[in-house]
Design an enzyme around this catalytic site. Structure first.
Site, PDB file in Angstrom:
ATOM      1  CG  HIS A 243       4.783   6.624  -4.865  1.00 15.41           C
ATOM      2  ND1 HIS A 243       3.848   6.433  -5.846  1.00 15.41           N
ATOM      3  CD2 HIS A 243       5.968   6.730  -5.485  1.00 15.41           C
ATOM      4  CE1 HIS A 243       4.450   6.402  -7.025  1.00 15.41           C
ATOM      5  NE2 HIS A 243       5.744   6.589  -6.830  1.00 15.41           N
TER       6      HIS A 243
ATOM      7  CE  LYS B  64      -9.371   0.685  -2.678  1.00 22.55           C
ATOM      8  NZ  LYS B  64      -8.684   1.720  -3.420  1.00 22.55           N
ATOM      9  NE  ARG B  65      -0.923  -5.578   0.022  1.00 21.83           N
ATOM     10  CZ  ARG B  65       0.378  -5.883   0.134  1.00 21.83           C
ATOM     11  NH1 ARG B  65       1.173  -5.826  -0.918  1.00 21.83           N
ATOM     12  NH2 ARG B  65       0.875  -6.251   1.292  1.00 21.83           N
TER      13      ARG B  65
ATOM     14  CE  LYS C   9      -4.429   0.839  -0.251  1.00 25.22           C
ATOM     15  NZ  LYS C   9      -4.627   1.608  -1.501  1.00 25.22           N
TER      16      LYS C   9
ATOM     17  CB  THR D  97      -3.715   3.485 -10.125  1.00 26.35           C
ATOM     18  OG1 THR D  97      -3.291   2.361  -9.345  1.00 26.35           O
ATOM     19  CG2 THR D  97      -2.657   4.561 -10.104  1.00 26.35           C
TER      20      THR D  97
ATOM     21  CE  LYS E 232      -5.131  -0.573 -12.076  1.00 23.89           C
ATOM     22  NZ  LYS E 232      -4.678  -1.429 -10.955  1.00 23.89           N
TER      23      LYS E 232
HETATM   24  C1  LIG Z   1      -4.382  -1.111  -9.683  1.00 20.14           C
HETATM   25  C2  LIG Z   1      -3.888  -2.116  -8.724  1.00 20.14           C
HETATM   26  C3  LIG Z   1      -3.555  -1.746  -7.413  1.00 20.14           C
HETATM   27  C4  LIG Z   1      -3.730  -0.336  -6.894  1.00 20.14           C
HETATM   28  O1  LIG Z   1      -5.044  -0.214  -6.382  1.00 20.14           O
HETATM   29  P1  LIG Z   1      -5.479   1.020  -5.453  1.00 20.14           P
HETATM   30  O2  LIG Z   1      -6.956   0.867  -5.369  1.00 20.14           O
HETATM   31  O3  LIG Z   1      -5.082   2.262  -6.175  1.00 20.14           O
HETATM   32  O4  LIG Z   1      -4.800   0.853  -4.147  1.00 20.14           O
HETATM   33  C5  LIG Z   1      -3.104  -2.723  -6.551  1.00 20.14           C
HETATM   34  N1  LIG Z   1      -2.967  -4.004  -6.947  1.00 20.14           N
HETATM   35  C6  LIG Z   1      -3.293  -4.403  -8.196  1.00 20.14           C
HETATM   36  C7  LIG Z   1      -3.142  -5.838  -8.563  1.00 20.14           C
HETATM   37  C8  LIG Z   1      -3.751  -3.481  -9.130  1.00 20.14           C
HETATM   38  O5  LIG Z   1      -4.054  -3.889 -10.369  1.00 20.14           O
END
Ligand SMILES: *Cc1c(COP(=O)(O)O)cnc(C)c1O
Length: 830
Positions: free
Chosen positions: A376, A565-566, A571, A673, A677
Site C-alpha cells: 500500500h 484525507k489524512r 498529500k 480512494t 468517491k
Molecule cells: C475514503 C476515505 C479515506 C481515503 O482518502 P484518500 O483521499 O484516498 O486518502 C480516508 N478516510 C476516510 C474517512 C475516507 O472515507
C-alpha cells in the site's frame, strides 16, 4: 439430539425467520417490541434508544440470511478467501444494511407512522472507526463487494475498544479525544462467539524435543504468556442477494478470566494486573497512517490477529479433514492487507510444523501457495521493520522460523546470482541493522504481490521491490482500488439515486459500468437541470455541516473546493493553503477581475506524534480565521477546516463537492480512494499524475480533469538539483504568498510558530517539492475558476465524471482479485 429432532428444530427456526416479515408493519412491530419490551422505553425516548431498537429489528432480519450463508459455506466443499487486515474502517451500518436488505422505504414509513424520523435515527449511530484512512476504508468496501458478488470471503480484524481518536480543534490546534465507540459495550451489529475462542502465545522460550517413540525432533514453545482471542462477528450483507458474509473481529481476553477461581488471594492483585496487560492488546488502534513506530504493543497486535485467525481457519479445516492438509492450499487463500499481517507466513508454518508435525518442505509448499500480499505504500519510512531483540523476546518461535525461511531463501538468491553479495545483503529478510523486514517476509511467502493502482504497481517493480521482481516476475500484478457505490452513491446521495433511477434504472447499483448510459442524456435539458439541482441540494447539506461544525457560512453558488484525507506532507495540504493565500492576496490587491467565489474545505486527522502535520492544521485554521473575518474578502473566499473527518462526514462531503483536490507529489500516493468517491458524485478533479489519478484522467479525458505538476520521473530527476529559492525568485505570486507567511501575517500574536513549515518548503531537501508545483497548480486553479463561471460547461464535466467512473467500483476490483488471485466460485445461498 436426534436427527429427526434436529430437522424439526431447523424447520421451526426457518419459520421464525419467515414470520419476521419485511413489511412496514413488521418493522413497526419489531421496533416497538425492542423499545418497550427489551429497552423499557417509550417512543419519546432518546434517539440513541430508538437507534438501538431499530438496529435490533434490522439485525433480526439479517440473522436468517447470515445463518444460511454460514451453513452454505460449511456444507459444500469450495475454496474460501480470508482478508486479513489490522483495520476495517466501517463507519455506520444501519443505512447500508437497510439499503442492502432493500427495506429503506418500509423502515422509513414505519418510523414515520410512529412519529419518528429515520434520518435522525440513522445519524445517532456512532461510526465504527476501526481504521486510520484509505487502507481501512478499502477493507470495508472490499467486504461489501465480496458479499454482493457472493464470494465466500471472510474478513479477519481486531475489535479495538478505542478506534480512531475523535478530533477537536481548540485555538486552531488538533486535540485528540478517545473514541469509546462501543459506548457501554454496545454495538448492535456484533455477535460474540465465545465457542470459537483461540489461545495466542507470547514470550517464553523454545527448545528441541525428541519424541522417544518416533525419534522425530520437534520444537516446543513453552512458558508462554497466553492470551485468549474471543471473536465478535459482524454481518456483511450483499445487495439484495440473501448473502450475509462475516467479518470476524478478535478481542483480547486474559486467560485468568476463564479460571479466576483458581487464583489464591495472595496473588489477586497481580492476577488482575496481568489481566489488564493481556486485554491491552486490543485496547486501542494505533493512529498512524502510512508510518510505523516500532512499538511493542503494535507487534503484539499483529501477531494476535494473525495467530487467532490462522488457528481459526486451520482448526475448522482439521475438524473436517482429520489432519489431512493435502488440499488445504487449493481451498484456502489469505490476502494480506499490507505488511501488518505478514507474520501469517511464519505463523502458518509454525502451526503446520509444531502442531501438526509436518515436514518443512511440505509445510512451505502449502504456505507459499496460499498467501497473497498487497502493498500500500512506496514511502520507505512506512515499511515495517521490527528489531530482532524485540522479536526474540515476544515471539521466539516465529523468529526461529523466519530465520529458517530467510536461510533457505538466500540460498536461492545465491544460486541465481552467484557472488552478488550486495544483492544478497539487499534482499535478506533480516536487514543490516538487525531488523526483520516485514515486506520481504510477505514477498518471499506469497504467490501473488500486488500494488493498488497501475502506476504504483509499476513503481514497485521498477524500484522498491526490483530485486524480487527480477527473481519472480510472475508474482507481481496490479489491482487498482475502488470504492463501493452502494455506500458512496446509493446510500449517501439519495437525490442522485432518484435521478438515476428515473433515467437508467437501478442496475448501476450492482454494475457501475451502467453509469455510462447517462452520457446519452448529457444534452438533455431536463436531465441537466435535475443534475444541477441535485448538486445544489447536496451543497446546501454540506454548507449546513460546515456551519454547524465551524460556524463558517458558505453560499451555495460558490465553487466548493474540497481536500479531505489524512494530513500528511506528501498529500500536500500545504500546496492547497498556498493557493488559498494567493487568492487572499489577490483580493487584497484588488485583482478580482472575473472572480469566482470559492469555498475551500480542508479536513483530516494528523497522527498525534506527527508534529509537522499537526502544525499544518494550525496553519490552515489561522489562515481561515484571518480570511473569514476580513470584510473586504466577504463571499469571495471562505475557508473551513472541518473537524473530525470520518466516514459519516465524507458521506455528506463528497456529494456536495465541485472540485476534488488530489494533489500529492507524483509517485507518493499509492492509489487514493477519496478521488473515486468524489468522481462518482460528479466532482471534477484537480490532480497530479499520481496513484489512481492516472486512471481517472484516462477515463474522463484531459478536457474533464485539471492536471498539473511534475511527473514521477521529473520529481526523481529534480531531487538532484532542487532549488526552491529559484521558484520564489522567478514567481511574483509565490513571492507574495511566502512574504505574507514570513511576515507573520497569519500568526501575529503567535510569533514563529510556522517557521518550521516555511523552512521545510524552502529547503532544497524538501522531498515533497511543494514550491516546484506552485505555478502549475495556481494556473490550473485559475482555469477551474473560469470554467465554473460557465455553469453549463461545468455541469457537463460533472455529468461526464460520474458517467465514466464505472471502473472504480470495488465490484470490479474484487472481480479482478478473484479472477487472478483467489479463484473462488460465487456461492449461491438460495
Ligand atoms: C475514503 C476515505 C479515506 C481515503 O482518502 P484518500 O483521499 O484516498 O486518502 C480516508 N478516510 C476516510 C474517512 C475516507 O472515507
Amino acid at each position: 439430539m436426534s436427527a429427526a429432532k434436529k430437522t424439526e428444530t431447523a424447520k421451526k427456526l426457518a419459520k421464525i425467520q419467515q414470520d419476521l416479515g419485511m413489511k412496514t408493519q413488521d418493522f413497526e412491530n419489531g421496533f416497538v417490541h425492542y423499545l418497550y419490551n427489551m429497552l423499557g422505553r417509550n417512543v419519546d425516548a432518546d434517539v440513541e434508544y430508538q437507534f438501538r431498537a431499530l438496529s435490533y429489528t434490522v439485525r433480526d432480519r439479517l440473522m436468517g440470511f447470515w445463518k444460511q450463508t454460514w451453513n452454505a459455506n460449511n456444507k459444500s466443499e469450495h475454496k474460501k478467501a480470508y482478508y486479513l487486515s489490522m483495520e476495517f474502517l466501517i463507519g455506520r451500518s444501519l443505512t447500508n444494511n437497510l439499503l442492502n436488505l432493500g427495506v429503506e422505504t418500509e423502515t422509513e414509513k414505519a418510523m414515520y407512522e410512529l412519529g419518528l424520523s429515520l434520518e435522525e435515527i440513522e445519524e445517532a449511530e456512532k461510526d465504527a472507526g476501526l481504521g486510520n484512512g484509505g487502507l481501512g476504508r478499502l477493507a470495508a468496501c472490499f467486504m461489501d463487494s465480496c458479499a454482493t458478488l457472493q464470494l465466500p470471503v471472510m474478513g479477519y480484524g481486531l475489535r479495538y475498544e478505542y478506534g480512531m481518536f475523535k478530533q477537536r480543534i481548540q485555538n486552531g490546534y488538533q486535540i485528540e479525544d478517545p473514541d469509546h465507540w462501543l459506548g457501554f459495550g454496545f454495538y448492535p451489529w456484533e455477535l460474540q462467539r465465545t465457542e470459537y475462542a483461540r489461545t495466542v502465545k507470547f514470550g517464553g522460550m523454545t527448545h528441541l524435543f525428541k519424541d522417544p517413540h518416533t525419534g522425530k525432533l520437534t520444537t516446543l514453545w513453552e512458558e508462554t504468556d497466553d492470551v485468549i482471542a474471543v471473536p465478535f462477528d459482524v454481518p456483511i450483507p450483499g445487495f439484495k442477494n440473501n448473502t450475509v458474509n462475516t467479518l470476524r473481529l478478535w478481542s483480547a481476553c486474559a486467560e485468568e478470566d476463564f479460571n479466576l477461581s483458581e487464583f489464591n488471594a495472595g496473588s489477586y492483585f497481580e492476577a488482575v494486573a496481568q489481566k489488564s496487560e493481556a486485554e491491552n492488546i486490543t485496547m486501542v488502534l494505533y493512529p498512524n497512517d502510512s508510518s510505523e513506530n516500532g512499538k511493542e504493543l503494535r507487534l503484539k497486535q499483529q501477531y494476535f490477529l494473525v495467530s487467532a485467525s490462522l488457528q481459526d481457519v486451520v482448526c475448522q479445516w482439521d475438524k473436517k479433514h482429520g489432519g489431512n492438509f493435502t488440499d488445504f492450499a487449493d481451498n484456502n487463500v489469505f490476502q494480506l492487507n499490507d505488511t501488518h499481517p505478514s507474520l501469517a507466513v511464519a505463523e502458518l508454518m509454525r502451526i503446520f510444523l509444531d502442531d501438526y508435525a509436518m515436514e518443512w518442505d511440505e509445510a512451505w509448499h502449502i504456505v507459499s501457495s496460499c498467501m497473497a500480499y498487497t502493498n500500500h505504500t512506496l514511502l520507505p519510512e512506512a515499511l515495517e521493520r521490527w528489531p530482532v531483540p524485540l522479536f526474540q523476546r515476544l515471539l521466539p518461535r516465529p523468529l526461529d522460523i523466519i530465520y529458517e525461511i530467510n536461510r533457505r531463501f538466500l540460498k536461492q538468491v545465491a544460486m541465481r546470482w552467484p557472488g552478488d553479495t550486495a544483492r544478497f545483503r539487499r534482499m535478506s529478510i533480516i536487514d543490516e541493522h538487525n531488523n526483520v523486514c516485514m515486506a520481504y517476509l510477505a514477498i518471499v511467502g506469497s504467490f501473488s504481490i500486488n500494488g493498488v493502482a497501475a502506476l504504483h504497481s509499476q513503481l514497485l517493480k521498477d524500484g522498491l521491490f526490483n530485486d524480487f521482481y527480477q527473481l519472480w516476475p510472475n508474482r507481481f500484478n496490479n489491482k487498482t482500488n475502488g470504492v463501493t457505490q452502494r455506500r458512496w452513491m446509493a446510500a449517501c446521495n439519495p437525490g442522485l439515486r432518484a435521478l438515476l433511477k428515473e433515467k437508467i434504472g437501478e442496475d448501476w447499483i450492482t454494475d457501475l459500468t451502467q453509469l455510462s448510459k447517462i452520457e446519452d442524456f448529457v444534452h438533455d435539458k431536463p436531465f441537466r437541470q435535475a443534475w444541477m439541482k441535485v448538486k445544489r441540494e447536496n451543497k446546501a447539506r454540506l454548507a449546513q455541516l460546515v456551519k454547524e461544525t465551524t460556524g463558517v457560512e458558505f453560499k451555495v453558488d460558490s465553487l466548493f473546493d474540497v481536500q479531505v484525507k489524512r494530513i500528511h506532507e506528501y498529500k500536500r495540504q500545504l500546496l492547497n493553503i498556498l493557493h488559498v493565500i494567493h487568492l487572499y492576496s489577490k483580493i487584497k490587491r484588488g485583482d478580482t477581475d472575473k472572480w469566482t467565489n470559492r469555498c475551500v474545505i480542508i479536513g483530516g486527522k494528523a497522527a498525534p506524534g506527527y508534529a509537522m502535520a499537526k502544525n499544518i492544521i494550525k496553519l490552515i485554521n489561522n489562515v481561515a480565521e484571518i480570511i473569514n473575518d476580513d470584510p473586504e474578502v466577504g463571499d469571495k473566499l471562505k475557508v473551513a477546516f472541518i473537524p473530525n473527518y470520518r466516514v459519516s462526514a465524507m458521506e455528506i462531503i463528497c456529494p456536495g463537492t465541485d472540485v476534488s483536490e488530489q494533489i500529492s507529489t507524483a509517485g507518493k500516493e499509492a492509489s487514493g480512494t477519496g478521488n473515486m468517491k468524489f468522481m462518482m458524485n460528479g466532482a471534477v478533479t484537480i490532480g497530479t499524475l499520481d496513484g489512481a489519478n492516472v486512471e481517472i484522467l484516462e477515463a474522463v479525458g484531459e478536457d474533464n480533469f485539471y492536471l498539473f505538476g511534475l511527473k514521477t520521473p521529473e520529481v526523481e530527476e529534480m531531487k538532484h538539483h532542487y532549488n526552491p529559492q529559484h521558484f520564489i525568485d522567478s514567481d511574483e505570486d509565490l513571492r507574495a504568498v511566502m512574504g505574507l507567511l514570513e511576515s507573520g501575517h497569519f500568526n501575529q500574536f503567535e510569533p514563529n510558530i510556522f517557521n518550521e513549515i516555511i523552512n521545510s518548503m524552502k529547503s532544497p531537501q524538501d522531498p515533497w517539492m511543494t514550491l516546484a508545483d506552485f505555478r502549475s497548480y495556481i494556473n490550473a486553479q485559475h482555469e477551474i475558476g473560469l470554467a465554473f463561471q460557465d455553469h453549463e460547461h461545468w455541469n457537463t464535466m460533472s455529468i461526464i465524471n460520474s458517467a465514466r467512473s464505472g471502473s472504480f467500483s470495488t465490484d470490479r476490483t474484487m472481480t479482478e482479485y478473484n479472477d487472478d488471485i483467489w479463484k473462488l466460485t460465487p456461492l449461491d445461498v438460495g
